[in-house]
Design a protein around this motif. Sequence first.
Motif, PDB file in Angstrom:
ATOM      1  N   ASP A 188       0.800  -1.112  -0.044  1.00 32.83           N
ATOM      2  CA  ASP A 188       0.007   0.045  -0.023  1.00 32.83           C
ATOM      3  C   ASP A 188       0.953   1.197   0.045  1.00 32.83           C
ATOM      4  N   PRO A 189       0.980   2.076  -1.008  1.00 36.10           N
ATOM      5  CA  PRO A 189       1.764   3.049  -1.426  1.00 36.10           C
ATOM      6  C   PRO A 189       1.683   4.047  -0.019  1.00 36.10           C
ATOM      7  N   THR A 190       0.525   4.382   0.719  1.00 35.40           N
ATOM      8  CA  THR A 190       0.191   5.319   1.545  1.00 35.40           C
ATOM      9  C   THR A 190       1.219   4.833   2.574  1.00 35.40           C
ATOM     10  N   LEU A 191       1.507   3.448   2.860  1.00 36.49           N
ATOM     11  CA  LEU A 191       2.281   3.148   4.012  1.00 36.49           C
ATOM     12  C   LEU A 191       3.609   3.093   3.801  1.00 36.49           C
ATOM     13  N   LEU A 192       4.056   3.695   2.656  1.00 36.06           N
ATOM     14  CA  LEU A 192       5.449   3.562   2.267  1.00 36.06           C
ATOM     15  C   LEU A 192       6.355   4.759   2.574  1.00 36.06           C
ATOM     16  N   VAL A 193       6.064   5.540   3.377  1.00 37.03           N
ATOM     17  CA  VAL A 193       6.500   6.619   3.649  1.00 37.03           C
ATOM     18  C   VAL A 193       7.940   6.360   4.282  1.00 37.03           C
ATOM     19  N   GLU A 194       9.074   7.215   3.944  1.00 39.02           N
ATOM     20  CA  GLU A 194      10.408   6.617   4.365  1.00 39.02           C
ATOM     21  C   GLU A 194      10.473   6.786   5.931  1.00 39.02           C
ATOM     22  N   GLU A 195      10.073   7.961   6.294  1.00 36.07           N
ATOM     23  CA  GLU A 195      10.109   8.163   7.774  1.00 36.07           C
ATOM     24  C   GLU A 195       8.659   8.445   8.403  1.00 36.07           C
ATOM     25  N   SER A 196       8.582   8.178   9.752  1.00 39.43           N
ATOM     26  CA  SER A 196       7.511   8.569  10.267  1.00 39.43           C
ATOM     27  C   SER A 196       7.773   9.411  11.440  1.00 39.43           C
ATOM     28  N   VAL A 197       6.629  10.322  11.627  1.00 31.81           N
ATOM     29  CA  VAL A 197       6.585  11.155  13.098  1.00 31.81           C
ATOM     30  C   VAL A 197       5.737  10.587  14.001  1.00 31.81           C
ATOM     31  N   THR A 198       5.944  11.309  15.236  1.00 35.74           N
ATOM     32  CA  THR A 198       5.327  10.459  16.210  1.00 35.74           C
ATOM     33  C   THR A 198       4.152  11.659  16.413  1.00 35.74           C
ATOM     34  N   ALA A 199       3.029  11.253  16.400  1.00 32.72           N
ATOM     35  CA  ALA A 199       1.629  12.202  16.553  1.00 32.72           C
ATOM     36  C   ALA A 199       1.381  12.061  18.246  1.00 32.72           C
ATOM     37  N   ILE A 200       1.041  13.056  18.776  1.00 32.69           N
ATOM     38  CA  ILE A 200       0.626  12.880  20.320  1.00 32.69           C
ATOM     39  C   ILE A 200      -0.968  13.055  20.306  1.00 32.69           C
ATOM     40  N   VAL A 201      -1.323  12.032  20.990  1.00 35.28           N
ATOM     41  CA  VAL A 201      -2.932  12.104  21.001  1.00 35.28           C
ATOM     42  C   VAL A 201      -3.251  12.717  22.453  1.00 35.28           C
ATOM     43  N   GLN A 202      -4.037  13.814  22.661  1.00 33.36           N
ATOM     44  CA  GLN A 202      -4.301  14.246  24.048  1.00 33.36           C
ATOM     45  C   GLN A 202      -5.882  13.912  24.239  1.00 33.36           C
ATOM     46  N   VAL A 203      -6.206  13.400  25.145  1.00 38.02           N
ATOM     47  CA  VAL A 203      -7.718  13.674  25.787  1.00 38.02           C
ATOM     48  C   VAL A 203      -7.786  14.612  26.830  1.00 38.02           C
ATOM     49  N   ASP A 204      -8.520  15.568  26.633  1.00 36.45           N
ATOM     50  CA  ASP A 204      -8.701  16.559  27.658  1.00 36.45           C
ATOM     51  C   ASP A 204      -7.363  17.174  28.096  1.00 36.45           C
ATOM     52  N   GLY A 205      -6.522  17.458  27.356  1.00 37.20           N
ATOM     53  CA  GLY A 205      -5.245  17.956  27.987  1.00 37.20           C
ATOM     54  C   GLY A 205      -4.377  16.918  28.332  1.00 37.20           C
ATOM     55  N   LYS A 206      -4.538  15.622  28.399  1.00 38.07           N
ATOM     56  CA  LYS A 206      -3.495  14.651  28.903  1.00 38.07           C
ATOM     57  C   LYS A 206      -3.094  13.789  27.605  1.00 38.07           C
ATOM     58  N   VAL A 207      -1.936  13.524  27.534  1.00 37.24           N
ATOM     59  CA  VAL A 207      -1.428  12.577  26.653  1.00 37.24           C
ATOM     60  C   VAL A 207      -1.844  11.313  26.839  1.00 37.24           C
ATOM     61  N   ARG A 208      -2.308  10.801  25.888  1.00 39.84           N
ATOM     62  CA  ARG A 208      -3.235   9.507  26.026  1.00 39.84           C
ATOM     63  C   ARG A 208      -2.118   8.164  25.313  1.00 39.84           C
ATOM     64  N   ASP A 209      -1.842   8.717  24.074  1.00 39.66           N
ATOM     65  CA  ASP A 209      -1.288   7.691  23.070  1.00 39.66           C
ATOM     66  C   ASP A 209      -0.287   8.472  22.205  1.00 39.66           C
ATOM     67  N   ARG A 210       0.668   7.737  21.848  1.00 35.22           N
ATOM     68  CA  ARG A 210       1.596   8.259  20.775  1.00 35.22           C
ATOM     69  C   ARG A 210       1.646   7.262  19.481  1.00 35.22           C
ATOM     70  N   ILE A 211       1.227   7.661  18.251  1.00 37.98           N
ATOM     71  CA  ILE A 211       1.126   6.667  17.028  1.00 37.98           C
ATOM     72  C   ILE A 211       2.305   7.395  15.967  1.00 37.98           C
TER      73      ILE A 211
END
Length: 847
Positions: free
Chosen positions: A777-800
Amino acid sequence: SHGYDIAAIQAKWQPIWDELKPFATDNPADKRPRKYILDMFPYPSGDLHMGHAEAYAFGDIAARYWRQRGFNVLHPIGWDSFGLPAENAAIERGIDPVGWTYDNIAQQKASMRRYGVSFDWSRVLHTSDPEYYKWTQWLFLKLYEKGLAYRKESWVNWDPKDQTVLANEQVLPDGTSERSGAMVVKKKLTQWYFRITDYADRLLDDLNQLEGSWPTKVLSMQRNWIGRSIGADVDFEIEGRDGKLTVFTTRPDTLYGVTFMVVAPDSDLAAELVAGSTPAVQEAFAGYLASAQKNTEIERQDATREKTGIPLERFAINPVTGERIPIWTSDYVLADYGHGAVMSVPAHDQRDLDFAIKFDLPVRVVLDVNAPMTGSIPVLELDENGMAILPDDLPPLDPRATGKALIGDGRMLNSGPLDGLSKNNAIKKVIEQLEAAGTGRAAKTYRLRDWLISRQRFWGTPIPIIHGDDGELMAVPFEQLPVVLPPTDGLDLKPKGQSPLAAAENWITVPDPRDGRPARRDADTMDTFVDSSWYFLRFLSPNDPDKAFDVAEAEKWAPVDQYVGGVEHAILHLLYARFITKVLFDLGYVSFTEPFSALLNQGMVLSEGKKMSKRSPKGTTFTAEVDKYGADALRLTLAFAGPPEDNINWEDVSPAASAKFLARAFRLAIDVTSAPEIEWKTGDAALRRQTHRFLADGPALAETLKFNVLVARIMELTNATRKVIDVGAGGGDAAVREAVEVITIALSMFAPFTAEEMWERLGYQPTVALAGWRKADPTLLVEESVTAIVQVDGKVRDRIEVAPKISTDALEALARASVAVARATVGREIVNVIVRAPRLVNIATKP
Ligand code: ANZ
């Protein structure tokens, strides 16, 4: 069961493959594109050894790869089953070579099946079957009709142990027989030859087509073997004889420097010149010839050997100077190279100089090698002709004093009209001069000799020729083919210098095709390299009773896309197969001129520095390894050991580790299928990216034969998948299932039994061999990834991990699919989502 039991898995799948026939290629309606992957067929000498295991692993990886890519892959096997080992075993043990051969074939076949090689078992051939050798005889007759098969008397290589002739190619550099190890001697015999020298230019020039797809080393070995030299033929008159003495020279520019001639002692010309000479010369010559023949061709070509020779008291006339030149004989001149004679220019040829010094013959310099050509040494002053003015203190040109011939370029001197020219211009000019006078011409010479194909042995393809009692040679009429070998019982197979077939009275005597009077069959059999020169075509219609091969099938399948085999065949077999292909092209049977588009020479499997054979130390044989670790672990070990063309040291690899890895991979499939169902389906994003990167990179690795790297990548993906399972996602994660399926498909190339079992466990029908390589799947072939931070009500809950260019919508979807986010929002309502792709997702909720 959840355990990994390779013995049970092997036993289970081979019969299923036999029934499903996934590797058969006989469906004319099959619309898939085609590939022809060929392993060099084995000689049936006992069970398979590690060398076979390696070669067949690589061929099979290629075949299985192309099947996964949607190709209809022809991957056949047969046996090169004529030849001396069967006959020698028969003689030593008093057994039948037929039984010995076919028993060994049965054993090797069973081992190949146990090894899981994806051969098309409906296309098996044996070169010793009359159904096969009928067509080898047909091929011989085609060459005979075209004038490419002929008989001549000449000095041949004779193996005194096996009591048979050998091709030049079968004599090793130390002068011993490649087969028996005995010192090869020379013997004068009338033998059959194939006129391969007619094809020398094409065999050489067509190598350019293979550049990049054959190993460089093999290309250069072929080039050297053919050995083209460019120069001129020069005719010298001989005093007291009508015919001329023609010599081949690469240096016609040195014609004014010839001070003597040398003919090969074992040439017809020498015999003739001697016959017209004095009784004293005749006597001396007889002695010299006898001693010369004790030396091998290799020794004779050794430039450092002390020169020997005798004068023949005959004289030649130089065509440009009219000088009278003595003719000598010496064994440094070879009878079957060029014209078996040389014009000797001691000033400019080291061998000639050594000879001249030893026998006190004149040395005449004709090329001033001190004279740099215009422009080559700019610091020198030039005269009005643009030639360098030489310093006075240069060493004199005196090869006799220095013992060193003057090699190299310079300015011609003592050469009449050539004086002042450079070497190359002198070559051009003297050839023009000779051609105008009719005393010489531009010419090429090759090291390649015609292919001697007669063998005085029993276990081979009989030569389909009948000898009339008047000496007439007659082709066996086509309807009478095959000329089948007689039964061995009652025949003495012991080598005695002539073929054992000559003693098979009922067989050897046949009616003369002209008048029915008694005539005799040719008693010799063909070199087994004739059998193997065309077998790749027989695989295309192996059971056709009416023709050697089907022209239409050849159009579809041939040439071979990937040939795999040992470097020991770099010269002989490949050269002969290339030659026969060109002959068949000229006869209109095939439309291509090279039989093997790509070639892989696998390295050797070594143990303690030596080639592993059946009798290897520590009992490591093919069968023992399969018993101990399983076929898959052995295949994987060989593939993973390094680049396929490199040697493998058995001490440096670990089939036990391979078996362990396979058990780990197998456990992934178990974990996937035994995991509880879970709701969310998106799966671990990093694992998905790694899986799709693998899918994208795999084909290039397989197609460039970087099998070891591909295995390493499978291992990496396996480890990553294991990690995702173990850190909590479990086997139910969608990304895990996807990865395991991809691993299984890739593993099917290397470990077909294990992969088949995994595939079934994953819930699929057999066979994984035809599952198909999945699209990345070409959309999954990015060379590098960045970490997205997911906050819920101001608290970091996940990193993807996400692609740097991920869309706002896609990032929001990933965030909403996060298990951690789901947990943090249980029982609450999402009221607002702010996305700053690719770094941040902010989710606001209320109860
Ligand atoms: C005169 C000459 C002068 C040569 C000179 C060389 C240097 P390659 O390059 O291997 O093809 N030659 C020809 N026939 C021979 C034979 N039957 N046995 C041994 N030597 C033979 O070598 C070609 C050269 O080898 C020829 O060119 C010939 O020697 C010699 F300054 O001719 B020349």
